[in-house]
Design a protein around this motif. Sequence first.
Motif, PDB file in Angstrom:
ATOM      1  N   VAL A 171      -3.633 -77.466  41.545  1.00  0.00           N
ATOM      2  CA  VAL A 171      -3.934 -78.526  40.575  1.00  0.00           C
ATOM      3  C   VAL A 171      -5.350 -78.364  40.027  1.00  0.00           C
ATOM      4  O   VAL A 171      -5.579 -78.431  38.814  1.00  0.00           O
ATOM      5  CB  VAL A 171      -3.733 -79.920  41.209  1.00  0.00           C
ATOM      6  N   GLY A 229      -1.934 -71.394  44.189  1.00  0.00           N
ATOM      7  CA  GLY A 229      -1.561 -72.328  45.248  1.00  0.00           C
ATOM      8  C   GLY A 229      -0.734 -71.662  46.335  1.00  0.00           C
ATOM      9  O   GLY A 229      -0.954 -71.903  47.533  1.00  0.00           O
ATOM     10  N   THR A 269     -14.149 -74.937  44.777  1.00  0.00           N
ATOM     11  CA  THR A 269     -12.869 -75.444  45.279  1.00  0.00           C
ATOM     12  C   THR A 269     -12.607 -74.916  46.686  1.00  0.00           C
ATOM     13  O   THR A 269     -12.142 -75.650  47.561  1.00  0.00           O
ATOM     14  CB  THR A 269     -11.712 -75.044  44.341  1.00  0.00           C
ATOM     15  N   TYR A 272      -1.712 -77.482  27.211  1.00  0.00           N
ATOM     16  CA  TYR A 272      -1.470 -78.221  28.457  1.00  0.00           C
ATOM     17  C   TYR A 272       0.021 -78.231  28.797  1.00  0.00           C
ATOM     18  O   TYR A 272       0.858 -78.572  27.976  1.00  0.00           O
ATOM     19  CB  TYR A 272      -1.988 -79.657  28.339  1.00  0.00           C
ATOM     20  N   ALA A 312      -1.601 -70.919  37.985  1.00  0.00           N
ATOM     21  CA  ALA A 312      -2.161 -71.869  38.954  1.00  0.00           C
ATOM     22  C   ALA A 312      -1.250 -71.993  40.175  1.00  0.00           C
ATOM     23  O   ALA A 312      -1.736 -72.075  41.317  1.00  0.00           O
ATOM     24  CB  ALA A 312      -2.369 -73.223  38.296  1.00  0.00           C
ATOM     25  N   LEU A 348       0.749 -72.777  34.160  1.00  0.00           N
ATOM     26  CA  LEU A 348       1.305 -73.379  35.381  1.00  0.00           C
ATOM     27  C   LEU A 348       1.668 -72.304  36.404  1.00  0.00           C
ATOM     28  O   LEU A 348       1.425 -72.466  37.602  1.00  0.00           O
ATOM     29  CB  LEU A 348       2.528 -74.227  35.042  1.00  0.00           C
ATOM     30  N   LEU A 379      -1.479 -76.901  47.254  1.00  0.00           N
ATOM     31  CA  LEU A 379      -1.179 -77.737  46.088  1.00  0.00           C
ATOM     32  C   LEU A 379      -2.472 -78.240  45.440  1.00  0.00           C
ATOM     33  O   LEU A 379      -2.610 -78.210  44.215  1.00  0.00           O
ATOM     34  CB  LEU A 379      -0.294 -78.912  46.500  1.00  0.00           C
ATOM     35  N   LEU A 380      -3.420 -78.671  46.258  1.00  0.00           N
ATOM     36  CA  LEU A 380      -4.716 -79.109  45.738  1.00  0.00           C
ATOM     37  C   LEU A 380      -5.382 -77.975  44.957  1.00  0.00           C
ATOM     38  O   LEU A 380      -5.893 -78.191  43.854  1.00  0.00           O
ATOM     39  CB  LEU A 380      -5.625 -79.570  46.881  1.00  0.00           C
ATOM     40  N   TYR A 395      -5.591 -75.158  37.829  1.00  0.00           N
ATOM     41  CA  TYR A 395      -4.979 -75.347  36.514  1.00  0.00           C
ATOM     42  C   TYR A 395      -5.932 -76.053  35.562  1.00  0.00           C
ATOM     43  O   TYR A 395      -6.123 -75.634  34.426  1.00  0.00           O
ATOM     44  CB  TYR A 395      -3.670 -76.132  36.631  1.00  0.00           C
ATOM     45  N   HIS A 396      -6.537 -77.119  36.032  1.00  0.00           N
ATOM     46  CA  HIS A 396      -7.385 -77.925  35.158  1.00  0.00           C
ATOM     47  C   HIS A 396      -8.714 -77.239  34.844  1.00  0.00           C
ATOM     48  O   HIS A 396      -9.225 -77.376  33.726  1.00  0.00           O
ATOM     49  CB  HIS A 396      -7.571 -79.325  35.747  1.00  0.00           C
TER      50      HIS A 396
END
Length: 123
Positions: free
Chosen positions: A71, A46, A110, A33, A42, A39, A67-68, A74-75
């Motif tokens: 995020v 973005g 998404t 993480y 992801a 990062l 940005l959404l 990434y997760h």
Amino acid sequence: MFEFNMLFWLMNKHFIADYFTQYPWMFKYKGIYGHPGGLAHAGWHGILTFIVLLYFVDPFTAAMLGLLDAVIHYHVDYVKSLSWKRWPVTPQDQLFWIIHGIDQMAHGLTYFLIVHLITHIHV
């Protein structure tokens, strides 16, 4: 047709970012993480989402939805990496493809969420 066009370009963006412009320094450490590789991957998603959405919405909305996407992406990837660590599988195992498929479905959903927010919530 508006929604279809957005989904078409977001899905193509996803294919390019996940399969053509993802490098070992990105994917090898997604299970740690906060690691810069995950990062960066992801973040690249973005940025590309932002660029795609500029054709459909104002720059601020495109930036917020980019940005959404980053995020969420990434997760989703982090959870996939943890799953592959928990159940050490290879591409020869069915569970590998189940986990990979869930990951890709989550990314696709998404994009449905982004299109829904644009067309029905008027972000």
